[in-house]
Design a protein around this motif. Structure first.
Motif, PDB file in Angstrom:
ATOM      1  N   THR A 142       0.085   7.235  -3.963  1.00  0.00           N
ATOM      2  CA  THR A 142      -1.054   6.291  -3.546  1.00  0.00           C
ATOM      3  C   THR A 142      -0.759   5.658  -2.007  1.00  0.00           C
ATOM      4  OG1 THR A 142      -0.020   4.453  -4.621  1.00  0.00           O
ATOM      5  CG2 THR A 142      -1.771   5.523  -5.858  1.00  0.00           C
ATOM      6  N   GLU A 185       5.164   3.708   1.208  1.00  0.00           N
ATOM      7  CA  GLU A 185       6.368   2.980   1.778  1.00  0.00           C
ATOM      8  C   GLU A 185       5.859   1.462   1.923  1.00  0.00           C
ATOM      9  OE1 GLU A 185       9.302   4.171   5.189  1.00  0.00           O
ATOM     10  OE2 GLU A 185       7.583   3.489   6.143  1.00  0.00           O
ATOM     11  N   TRP A 224      -1.310   3.097   1.302  1.00  0.00           N
ATOM     12  CA  TRP A 224      -1.176   1.445   1.469  1.00  0.00           C
ATOM     13  C   TRP A 224      -2.269   0.689   1.769  1.00  0.00           C
ATOM     14  CZ3 TRP A 224      -3.570   0.683   5.755  1.00  0.00           C
ATOM     15  CH2 TRP A 224      -3.759   1.421   6.647  1.00  0.00           C
ATOM     16  N   PHE A 259     -16.406   7.965  -7.689  1.00  0.00           N
ATOM     17  CA  PHE A 259     -15.855   7.791  -6.411  1.00  0.00           C
ATOM     18  C   PHE A 259     -15.086   9.182  -6.133  1.00  0.00           C
ATOM     19  CE2 PHE A 259     -13.368   6.553  -2.699  1.00  0.00           C
ATOM     20  CZ  PHE A 259     -13.993   5.453  -1.985  1.00  0.00           C
ATOM     21  N   LYS A 265       4.363   6.821  -7.342  1.00  0.00           N
ATOM     22  CA  LYS A 265       5.046   6.408  -6.134  1.00  0.00           C
ATOM     23  C   LYS A 265       4.005   5.787  -5.300  1.00  0.00           C
ATOM     24  CE  LYS A 265       5.651   8.206  -2.348  1.00  0.00           C
ATOM     25  NZ  LYS A 265       5.489   7.170  -1.408  1.00  0.00           N
ATOM     26  N   CYS A 315     -11.087   4.612   3.649  1.00  0.00           N
ATOM     27  CA  CYS A 315     -11.580   5.782   3.869  1.00  0.00           C
ATOM     28  C   CYS A 315     -12.885   5.863   3.768  1.00  0.00           C
ATOM     29  CB  CYS A 315     -11.025   6.647   2.507  1.00  0.00           C
ATOM     30  SG  CYS A 315     -11.364   5.696   0.946  1.00  0.00           S
ATOM     31  N   THR A 368      -4.092  10.040  -3.588  1.00  0.00           N
ATOM     32  CA  THR A 368      -5.019   9.306  -2.519  1.00  0.00           C
ATOM     33  C   THR A 368      -4.288   9.220  -1.303  1.00  0.00           C
ATOM     34  OG1 THR A 368      -6.510   8.208  -4.289  1.00  0.00           O
ATOM     35  CG2 THR A 368      -6.642   7.382  -1.888  1.00  0.00           C
ATOM     36  N   GLY A 369      -4.769   9.926  -0.070  1.00  0.00           N
ATOM     37  CA  GLY A 369      -4.132   9.743   0.985  1.00  0.00           C
ATOM     38  C   GLY A 369      -4.627  10.790   2.172  1.00  0.00           C
ATOM     39  N   SER A 370      -3.912  11.013   2.949  1.00  0.00           N
ATOM     40  CA  SER A 370      -4.560  12.028   4.239  1.00  0.00           C
ATOM     41  C   SER A 370      -4.854  13.190   3.734  1.00  0.00           C
ATOM     42  CB  SER A 370      -3.408  11.935   5.427  1.00  0.00           C
ATOM     43  OG  SER A 370      -2.203  12.346   4.797  1.00  0.00           O
ATOM     44  N   GLU A 393      -7.955  12.598  -3.377  1.00  0.00           N
ATOM     45  CA  GLU A 393      -8.950  11.756  -2.842  1.00  0.00           C
ATOM     46  C   GLU A 393      -8.627  11.324  -1.393  1.00  0.00           C
ATOM     47  OE1 GLU A 393     -11.647  10.074  -3.999  1.00  0.00           O
ATOM     48  OE2 GLU A 393     -11.251  10.445  -6.158  1.00  0.00           O
ATOM     49  N   LEU A 394      -9.132  12.041  -0.577  1.00  0.00           N
ATOM     50  CA  LEU A 394      -8.464  12.490   0.923  1.00  0.00           C
ATOM     51  C   LEU A 394      -9.338  11.681   2.066  1.00  0.00           C
ATOM     52  CD1 LEU A 394      -7.384  16.192   0.477  1.00  0.00           C
ATOM     53  CD2 LEU A 394      -6.265  14.060  -0.203  1.00  0.00           C
ATOM     54  N   GLU A 396     -10.410  10.118  11.891  1.00  0.00           N
ATOM     55  CA  GLU A 396     -10.410   8.829  11.294  1.00  0.00           C
ATOM     56  C   GLU A 396      -9.710   7.784  12.465  1.00  0.00           C
ATOM     57  OE1 GLU A 396     -10.231   8.058   6.632  1.00  0.00           O
ATOM     58  OE2 GLU A 396      -8.510   9.311   7.303  1.00  0.00           O
TER      59      GLU A 396
HETATM   60  P1  NAP Z   1      -0.607   9.540   3.543  1.00  0.00           P
HETATM   61  O1  NAP Z   1       0.411   9.421   4.682  1.00  0.00           O
HETATM   62  O2  NAP Z   1      -1.199  10.738   3.273  1.00  0.00           O
HETATM   63  O3  NAP Z   1       0.306   8.830   2.375  1.00  0.00           O
HETATM   64  C1  NAP Z   1      -0.278   8.685   1.354  1.00  0.00           C
HETATM   65  C2  NAP Z   1       0.934   8.803   0.172  1.00  0.00           C
HETATM   66  O4  NAP Z   1       1.538  10.327   0.217  1.00  0.00           O
HETATM   67  C3  NAP Z   1       1.704   7.797   0.355  1.00  0.00           C
HETATM   68  O5  NAP Z   1       2.431   7.528  -0.929  1.00  0.00           O
HETATM   69  C4  NAP Z   1       2.992   8.435   1.164  1.00  0.00           C
HETATM   70  O6  NAP Z   1       4.137   7.853   1.324  1.00  0.00           O
HETATM   71  C5  NAP Z   1       2.662   9.951   0.558  1.00  0.00           C
HETATM   72  N1  NAP Z   1       3.287  10.944   1.291  1.00  0.00           N
HETATM   73  C6  NAP Z   1       3.402  11.067   2.704  1.00  0.00           C
HETATM   74  N2  NAP Z   1       4.130  12.329   3.022  1.00  0.00           N
HETATM   75  C7  NAP Z   1       4.330  13.037   1.790  1.00  0.00           C
HETATM   76  C8  NAP Z   1       4.758  14.342   1.702  1.00  0.00           C
HETATM   77  N3  NAP Z   1       5.046  15.237   2.467  1.00  0.00           N
HETATM   78  N4  NAP Z   1       4.922  14.670   0.262  1.00  0.00           N
HETATM   79  C9  NAP Z   1       4.534  13.798  -0.784  1.00  0.00           C
HETATM   80  N5  NAP Z   1       3.895  12.558  -0.570  1.00  0.00           N
HETATM   81  C10 NAP Z   1       3.977  12.171   0.895  1.00  0.00           C
HETATM   82  O7  NAP Z   1      -1.766   8.532   3.768  1.00  0.00           O
HETATM   83  P2  NAP Z   1      -1.997   7.223   4.444  1.00  0.00           P
HETATM   84  O8  NAP Z   1      -1.805   7.166   5.642  1.00  0.00           O
HETATM   85  O9  NAP Z   1      -0.773   6.452   3.587  1.00  0.00           O
HETATM   86  O10 NAP Z   1      -3.226   6.650   3.856  1.00  0.00           O
HETATM   87  C11 NAP Z   1      -4.434   6.658   4.601  1.00  0.00           C
HETATM   88  C12 NAP Z   1      -5.367   7.742   4.404  1.00  0.00           C
HETATM   89  O11 NAP Z   1      -5.736   7.744   2.735  1.00  0.00           O
HETATM   90  C13 NAP Z   1      -6.758   8.109   5.115  1.00  0.00           C
HETATM   91  O12 NAP Z   1      -6.701   9.353   5.413  1.00  0.00           O
HETATM   92  C14 NAP Z   1      -7.676   7.702   4.200  1.00  0.00           C
HETATM   93  O13 NAP Z   1      -9.050   8.056   4.399  1.00  0.00           O
HETATM   94  C15 NAP Z   1      -7.096   8.012   2.845  1.00  0.00           C
HETATM   95  N6  NAP Z   1      -7.722   7.269   1.405  1.00  0.00           N
HETATM   96  C16 NAP Z   1      -8.559   8.042   0.887  1.00  0.00           C
HETATM   97  C17 NAP Z   1      -9.293   7.232  -0.004  1.00  0.00           C
HETATM   98  C18 NAP Z   1     -10.291   7.945  -0.846  1.00  0.00           C
HETATM   99  O14 NAP Z   1     -10.263   7.686  -2.038  1.00  0.00           O
HETATM  100  N7  NAP Z   1     -10.512   9.298  -0.668  1.00  0.00           N
HETATM  101  C19 NAP Z   1      -8.769   5.929  -0.237  1.00  0.00           C
HETATM  102  C20 NAP Z   1      -7.937   5.312   0.305  1.00  0.00           C
HETATM  103  C21 NAP Z   1      -7.264   5.893   1.568  1.00  0.00           C
HETATM  104  P3  NAP Z   1       4.799   6.867   2.454  1.00  0.00           P
HETATM  105  O15 NAP Z   1       4.082   5.993   2.472  1.00  0.00           O
HETATM  106  O16 NAP Z   1       6.277   6.689   2.014  1.00  0.00           O
HETATM  107  O17 NAP Z   1       4.585   7.902   3.647  1.00  0.00           O
END
Ligand code: NAP
Length: 497
Positions: free
Chosen positions: A156, A185, A158, A461, A182, A294, A237-239, A260-261, A395
């Protein structure tokens, strides 16, 4: 200390694996800081591969008993967890605001939002119906049953530390899956507090395991889960770049995936819109969590006939936003999550101005008596934005509204869809024919029509295109954690006759 907890033991600083609170196997630690000041206020484990494996061992051992637990009992445990989350709304809200930076009113609101998913999936747990299929030939009975996929790994971000965890763990547990998770951070403490409350609710050992790691070691932990054939699903959920990496690396064991990106949401205001409603909708959609969501509008398109009036009304509202630390009463925009986030916003605004955009409001870092930290950015309105600018292509994830003027419906639909992303879109119009035309034409998983606040536990969603796949919430959400099994029974008609 305005954000201190009434129940200090909710601030957990260890992993939770097999119902034991434990440090990382190699003893490494990770500082947690307050984005309002960058001051470190807690330390948690910086886990590695050994901890990730121990979590899967525990989840796999717990799976047979948990999936065999009647759905009603699983639902009762989730309802107890839901009640405990509500009972600790204030402490959880403070923890969210402290580690994530959003104003306390939003922190409290996020707790209710997270709890709504736990309640929803507690109720859905008992409704995982199968099917009876009318047999196409005589002498058979044909049925479909739903089964839990198995061990689920949840990863997930932050920006919503409680809601993102709840949206994944609640349906997984409801379906009969066990979980390794997990958190990000920057925001581990909210997840650990929710885990503590799940423990108090009586979740059996190994059913939920929480492993915390730094950005540097995130891949080490997640790589173990990607390679382990016992982990049958990744929910992330993340990038988009990390989502693509997970899709590639999970191919070796062909896991089920929910991704969920990132988004790049268009917000369109047509000449026939209620302009005041459109301004309100944009304020709600854009400035929640300081623009770090997001689904928040990233590109705003306003039709020529109402452009100047809309900009004027919006600028007044944006200039009046109160920026300050989460703990200050009246704060509406908190600090950004960290210095890297502010650097990105600054880069986007500078790029837009260098390509011809004008700053109407804001456009600078903030440092003042009320914002005495390095991570504040002024709520900003830009006009003259175009598709070449970084703020249109990526973004921004901050309180910046770039506005583009447009002439025709066809032109704005083409511009809105001209992105690899497809999470959310918004538009304002009072023409009923246009409402249906534009809803059909927008290439996103979610469309807000004369509405800026879209998320709800009862709604699906999720995105399309490079915003991912899978849906969270709603009656579709449980399916992501289940597999379909077809049972075919021969009736041996010859013997009976
Ligand atoms: P992120 O860098 O992709 O991080 C998300 C999660 O992945 C964190 O737990 C991160 O850990 C982990 N992670 C990072 N690099 C990794 C790797 N190489 N292997 C495995 N896990 C890894 O995204 P973020 O910057 O935290 O969040 C913002 C993004 O989330 C934006 O793009 C936003 O649009 C998207 N988002 C999407 C939704 C949706 O529902 N579609 C909702 C909320 C947010 P660390 O924190 O330790 O780096």
């Amino acid at each position: 200390m305005p954000l201190s907890l009434t129940r200090a033991d909710l601030q957990r600083t260890q992993n939770f694996i097999n119902a034991r609170w434990s440090d990382a196997a190699d003893g490494r630690r990770l500082p947690v800081s307050d984005p309002a000041s960058d001051a470190v206020f807690a330390e948690v484990p910086d886990s590695g591969a050994a901890d990730a494996r121990a979590a899967v061992d525990a989840a796999q051992a717990a799976l047979p008993a948990w999936r065999a637990t009647p759905a009603k009992q699983r639902a009762q445990l989730l309802k107890r967890w839901h009640a405990l989350i509500l009972a600790h709304q204030e402490d959880l809200g403070r923890l969210i605001s402290r580690e994530q930076g959003k104003p306390l009113a939003e922190g409290r609101g996020e707790v209710l939002y997270a709890a709504s998913y736990v309640e929803w999936f507690a109720e859905e747990a008992t409704r995982a119906y199968g099917d009876v299929i009318p047999e196409p030939v005589r002498g058979r009975k044909m049925l479909v049953v739903k089964e839990p996929v198995g061990v689920v790994a949840a990863i997930t971000p932050w920006n919503f530390p409680a809601a993102m965890i709840a949206r994944k763990i609640a349906p997984a547990l409801a379906a009969g899956c066990t979980v390794v998770a997990k958190p990000a951070e920057d925001t581990p403490l909210t997840s650990l507090a929710l885990t503590r409350l799940a423990e108090e609710a009586g979740l059996p050992a190994g059913v939920l395991n929480m492993v915390v790691a730094s950005r540097e070691r995130a891949a080490e932990v997640v790589d173990v889960w990607l390679a382990d054939g016992r982990v049958r699903k990744i929910t992330f959920t993340g990038s988009t770049p990390v989502g693509k990496h997970l899709a590639r690396e999970s191919a070796g064991t062909l896991k089920k995936l929910s991704l969920e990106l990132g988004g790049n949401a268009p917000f369109i205001v047509f000449d026939d819109a209620d302009i005041d409603a459109a301004v309100e909708g944009l304020m709600a959609a854009k400035f929640r969590n300081g623009g770090q969501t997001c689904v928040c509008p990233n590109r705003v398109f306003v039709q020529r006939g109402v452009h100047d009036l809309f900009v004027e009304k919006l600028a007044l509202r944006v200039a009046a936003l109160v920026v300050g630390p989460a703990s200050a009463p009246g704060s509406q925009i908190g600090p950004m999550i960290n210095g890297r986030a502010v650097d990105k916003i600054e880069r986007h605004v500078a790029d837009a101005v260098s390509r011809g955009a004008s700053i109407v409001v804001g456009g600078r870092r903030l440092r003042s008596d009320s914002c005495d930290g390095p991570n504040y950015y002024a709520p900003t309105v830009l006009t003259g934005a175009d598709a070449s600018m970084a703020c249109s292509l990526e973004e921004t994830f901050g309180p910046v509204v770039p506005i583009t003027r447009f002439d025709s419906e066809a032109e704005v639909i083409a511009a809105a869809n001209d992105t690899p992303f497809g999470l959310a879109a918004y538009f304002y119009s009072r023409d009923i024919a246009r409402v249906w035309r534009v809803s059909d034409a927008l290439e996103t998983g979610i469309v807000g029509i004369n509405e800026g606040a879209l998320a709800a536990e009862a709604a699906p969603f999720g995105g399309i295109k490079e915003s991912g796949y899978g849906r969270e919430g709603s009656r579709y959400g449980l399916d992501d954690y289940m597999q379909t099994k077809y049972l075919c029974q021969g009736l041996n008609l010859g013997a009976a006759a």
